[in-house]
Write an enzyme that holds these catalytic residues in place. Structure first.
Site, PDB file in Angstrom:
ATOM      1  N   GLY A  12       0.850  -1.191   0.000  1.00 53.35           N
ATOM      2  CA  GLY A  12       0.000   0.000   0.000  1.00 53.35           C
ATOM      3  C   GLY A  12       0.874   1.225   0.000  1.00 53.35           C
ATOM      4  O   GLY A  12       2.092   1.122   0.206  1.00 53.35           O
ATOM      5  N   CYS A  39       5.701  -5.930   0.850  1.00 46.70           N
ATOM      6  CA  CYS A  39       6.023  -4.508   0.704  1.00 46.70           C
ATOM      7  C   CYS A  39       5.654  -3.731   1.981  1.00 46.70           C
ATOM      8  O   CYS A  39       6.304  -3.879   2.997  1.00 46.70           O
ATOM      9  CB  CYS A  39       5.338  -3.947  -0.542  1.00 46.70           C
ATOM     10  SG  CYS A  39       5.901  -2.299  -0.948  1.00 46.70           S
ATOM     11  N   TYR A  40       4.592  -2.937   1.967  1.00 44.56           N
ATOM     12  CA  TYR A  40       4.188  -2.242   3.197  1.00 44.56           C
ATOM     13  C   TYR A  40       3.947  -3.253   4.313  1.00 44.56           C
ATOM     14  O   TYR A  40       4.230  -2.982   5.484  1.00 44.56           O
ATOM     15  CB  TYR A  40       2.912  -1.417   2.938  1.00 44.56           C
ATOM     16  CG  TYR A  40       2.360  -0.784   4.194  1.00 44.56           C
ATOM     17  CD1 TYR A  40       2.933   0.369   4.718  1.00 44.56           C
ATOM     18  CD2 TYR A  40       1.287  -1.364   4.868  1.00 44.56           C
ATOM     19  CE1 TYR A  40       2.449   0.936   5.887  1.00 44.56           C
ATOM     20  CE2 TYR A  40       0.794  -0.798   6.038  1.00 44.56           C
ATOM     21  CZ  TYR A  40       1.381   0.350   6.541  1.00 44.56           C
ATOM     22  OH  TYR A  40       0.896   0.912   7.697  1.00 44.56           O
ATOM     23  N   HIS A 127       7.159  -7.364  -4.842  1.00 42.76           N
ATOM     24  CA  HIS A 127       5.773  -7.816  -5.033  1.00 42.76           C
ATOM     25  C   HIS A 127       5.748  -9.170  -5.749  1.00 42.76           C
ATOM     26  O   HIS A 127       5.923  -9.223  -6.963  1.00 42.76           O
ATOM     27  CB  HIS A 127       4.989  -6.782  -5.848  1.00 42.76           C
ATOM     28  CG  HIS A 127       4.660  -5.561  -5.055  1.00 42.76           C
ATOM     29  ND1 HIS A 127       3.453  -5.380  -4.427  1.00 42.76           N
ATOM     30  CD2 HIS A 127       5.407  -4.472  -4.743  1.00 42.76           C
ATOM     31  CE1 HIS A 127       3.452  -4.233  -3.783  1.00 42.76           C
ATOM     32  NE2 HIS A 127       4.633  -3.655  -3.962  1.00 42.76           N
ATOM     33  N   GLU A 129       3.177 -10.925  -6.312  1.00 44.99           N
ATOM     34  CA  GLU A 129       1.885 -11.151  -6.963  1.00 44.99           C
ATOM     35  C   GLU A 129       1.827 -10.618  -8.390  1.00 44.99           C
ATOM     36  O   GLU A 129       0.851 -10.848  -9.094  1.00 44.99           O
ATOM     37  CB  GLU A 129       0.751 -10.533  -6.123  1.00 44.99           C
ATOM     38  CG  GLU A 129       0.628  -9.006  -6.162  1.00 44.99           C
ATOM     39  CD  GLU A 129       1.601  -8.265  -5.239  1.00 44.99           C
ATOM     40  OE1 GLU A 129       2.604  -8.869  -4.813  1.00 44.99           O
ATOM     41  OE2 GLU A 129       1.368  -7.076  -4.973  1.00 44.99           O
ATOM     42  N   ASP A 185     -15.075  -8.091 -20.920  1.00 48.34           N
ATOM     43  CA  ASP A 185     -15.617  -8.220 -19.560  1.00 48.34           C
ATOM     44  C   ASP A 185     -17.143  -8.142 -19.536  1.00 48.34           C
ATOM     45  O   ASP A 185     -17.806  -9.007 -18.965  1.00 48.34           O
ATOM     46  CB  ASP A 185     -15.047  -7.129 -18.641  1.00 48.34           C
ATOM     47  CG  ASP A 185     -13.521  -7.137 -18.619  1.00 48.34           C
ATOM     48  OD1 ASP A 185     -12.943  -8.166 -19.011  1.00 48.34           O
ATOM     49  OD2 ASP A 185     -12.933  -6.120 -18.224  1.00 48.34           O
ATOM     50  N   LYS A 329      -8.257 -10.432 -15.838  1.00 45.82           N
ATOM     51  CA  LYS A 329      -8.605 -10.493 -17.264  1.00 45.82           C
ATOM     52  C   LYS A 329      -8.342 -11.870 -17.878  1.00 45.82           C
ATOM     53  O   LYS A 329      -9.170 -12.390 -18.636  1.00 45.82           O
ATOM     54  CB  LYS A 329      -7.767  -9.448 -18.003  1.00 45.82           C
ATOM     55  CG  LYS A 329      -8.221  -9.167 -19.388  1.00 45.82           C
ATOM     56  CD  LYS A 329      -9.047  -7.935 -19.340  1.00 45.82           C
ATOM     57  CE  LYS A 329      -9.818  -7.622 -20.555  1.00 45.82           C
ATOM     58  NZ  LYS A 329     -10.691  -6.471 -20.252  1.00 45.82           N
TER      59      LYS A 329
END
Ligand code: XMP
Length: 546
Positions: A12, A39-40, A127, A129, A185, A329
């Site tokens: 964040g 991270c944070y 990160h 992810e 989408d 996506k």
């Protein structure tokens, strides 16, 4: 929390030293449940448990190499040494808390990853992810499957019956009304509702906002013709009237979102759908919600048109169904394939809801392009994302041809990180006049400029398709910027990118011959003063320019 198998404390934009920064009770870290801080999250764990977190002034955004420390690590087991990771942080952990061992470093971060296996606490500064962390999935897999002992049962395609149950549950005895866009989408979301509720209970409208690409309305007509459930509403005039004189990028998004709601309310009334028997279906996907600050503590990376106040009211009162809100996506495409939708539809590049409006930059004042040591400062406002927060800044133009693009793309990140007050770097491909003679013209969003952008975009799409280049990219925004000279008052920026989920992206190098042929066709349009190539990865630059 008692039943949790593991806890992930995410990244964040905050600093642990901010007054209102998000935190957790220390008990979360001492309950014996495995915790992974990202991270944070790493900084927070370090801060709470007595480590040393140092505020960073410049930060680190972009790629780094992860060097593994000697010895076995539970979190990094099986991970290759010197693999690529993706960083986006300002503060960093200077010393881990007592009990922790450093399990990896990067050239700029001595605490790339840390763990305390006795307390089952793990943390990484990078990160895992995002796809740019090459073995990020391996690391998350180690945490989820080995450390937390979670079951491996996730497959988007196999979720369809579950999603359809949720749609039926949410709809109850109400019908679902969609505003389809022709994109992947909303089409997949529409088809899921159709499958779940049957053709009597799902209807839709395609709103032609006048902000769409050339040929888009025709495409939608053809895609949905067989279903007979969609009608087309021409609203160009009212959108352009609402946007008249508006130059501020975030305001554009708000106005477009609000206008959508107005049109929607009008249509619902017109068709007599106000009986309380209808809810709104949307094709919102996971990144849309998190980038809009959809989770309590996430920063607003962009205001998505599916999350403006009017829509938020419908969400709060339970009048919305968003069957894809938990998916990325690529997963939406998998679901679409399972539903039997045509590849021509599923393989379409993503196109943003606010359409060409956010690719048609406006400016308030006449301002010169100025020479600075690293190139030329172009005083338009384009958006970037650094350390999870969004900012508007001018653009750095360099007077070099992208035949050297791969080198320049790495340099672009460095130039942005060098704190020049820019978050994007473009290279000049062709221009009528040298860069120092160009300036920014005061402009708004007009039908004429949108037509100009539509023409340029159609040329780029046609040439990308014919050459097969469109298959090498995930998305290819074409942007109109009010920079020019004499009667040629606008320029075109080409922004082909590669990505998996839109959360991060790489600027892609285009074959030289295609680039020059494309630039020549664009320069044949008299209103176009120059063609540029965007060399910026995301981060630091977002995919779209606003
Ligand atoms: P950025 O510019 O944030 O874009 O890097 C990431 C992806 O999101 C798309 N995008 C949007 N899509 N409504 C949408 O439906 C929006 O307001 C919006 N803004 C950005 C963008 O095209 C890219 O694929």
């Amino acid at each position: 929390m008692r039943h949790a198998r593991g806890i992930i404390i995410s990244g964040g934009p905050s600093s642990v030293y901010d007054h209102s920064s998000p935190t957790v009770e220390k008990a979360v870290l001492t309950a014996g449940i495995p915790v992974l801080g990202i991270c944070y999250g790493q900084q927070l764990i370090a801060h709470l448990l007595g480590g040393d977190v140092r505020p960073g002034d410049k930060g680190e955004f972009g790629l780094a190499l992860l060097d593994l420390a000697d010895g076995d690590s539970e979190l990094l087991r099986g991970v290759t040494d010197h693999q690529q990771v993706w960083m986006s942080h300002r503060d960093k952990v200077a010393a881990p808390p007592p009990g922790f061992r450093i399990i990896a470093t990067t050239s700029t971060c001595d605490t790339g990853a840390i763990e305390d296996t006795a307390r089952k606490l793990y943390a990484v500064q990078f990160h895992p992810e995002v796809v740019h962390t090459t073995e990020g999935m391996k690391i998350l897999g180690n945490f989820l499957f080995d450390i937390c002992q979670c079951a491996k049962d996730w497959n988007a395609g196999q979720r369809i019956s579950l999603i359809e149950d949720l749609i039926r549950e949410r709809a109850g005895d109400r019908n679902v009304f969609f505003f389809v866009s022709g994109g992947v989408d909303s089409t997949v979301a529409f088809m899921l509702c159709l499958d779940a509720l049957g053709s009597e209970r799902v209807r839709g409208v395609y709103v032609d906002t006048g902000l769409m690409r050339d040929g888009e309305t025709q495409f939608v007509r053809e895609t949905f013709a067989g279903f007979g459930l969609i009608r087309i509403e021409n609203c160009e005039e009212e959108f352009l009237t609402a946007l008249e004189g508006v130059r501020e990028p975030e305001l554009k998004r708000h106005i477009i979102g609000e206008q959508f709601v107005k049109v929607q309310e009008r249509i619902i009334e017109q068709v007599g759908l106000l009986s309380g028997r209808w809810i709104l279906g949307q094709g919102t996907i996971y990144p849309d919600t998190i980038e809009s600050g959809g989770t309590a503590k996430a920063a607003t990376i962009k205001t998505h048109h599916n999350r403006v106040p009017g829509i938020q009211k419908l969400i709060d009162s339970g009048h919305i169904v968003e069957p894809l809100a938990d998916f990325y996506k690529d997963e939406v495409r998998t679901i679409g394939r399972e539903l039997g939708l045509a590849p021509a539809l599923l393989d379409r590049h993503p196109f943003p809801g606010p359409g060409l409006a956010i690719r048609c930059l406006c400016a308030e004042a006449d301002q010169p392009v100025t020479r600075i040591p690293d190139g030329y400062l172009v005083p338009v406002r384009s958006v970037g994302v650094q350390g999870d927060s969004r900012s508007y800044a001018p653009v750095l133009a360099i007077d070099a041809f992208p035949s050297e693009a791969s080198r320049l793309q790495d340099e672009a990140t460095e130039l942005v990180n060098r704190s020049l007050g820019v978050n994007r770097v473009i290279a000049r491909v062709a221009s009528r006049e040298p860069l120092e003679r160009q300036h920014v013209f005061p402009t708004t969003l007009t039908h004429g400029r949108l037509e100009l952008l539509r023409e340029a975009d159609a040329i780029v799409r046609e040439m990308s398709h014919e050459s097969g280049f469109d298959k090498d990219v995930w998305q290819f925004p074409v942007i109109l910027i009010p920079v020019g000279v004499g009667e040629s008052r606008d320029s075109i920026v080409l922004r082909p990118i590669q990505s998996v989920d839109g959360m991060t992206a790489d600027s892609v190098t285009m074959p030289d011959d295609l680039l020059h042929a494309m630039a020549a066709r664009l320069m044949a349009i008299p209103e176009i003063a120059a063609v540029y190539y965007d060399l910026t990865h995301k981060p630091p630059g977002t995919i779209e320019w606003e």
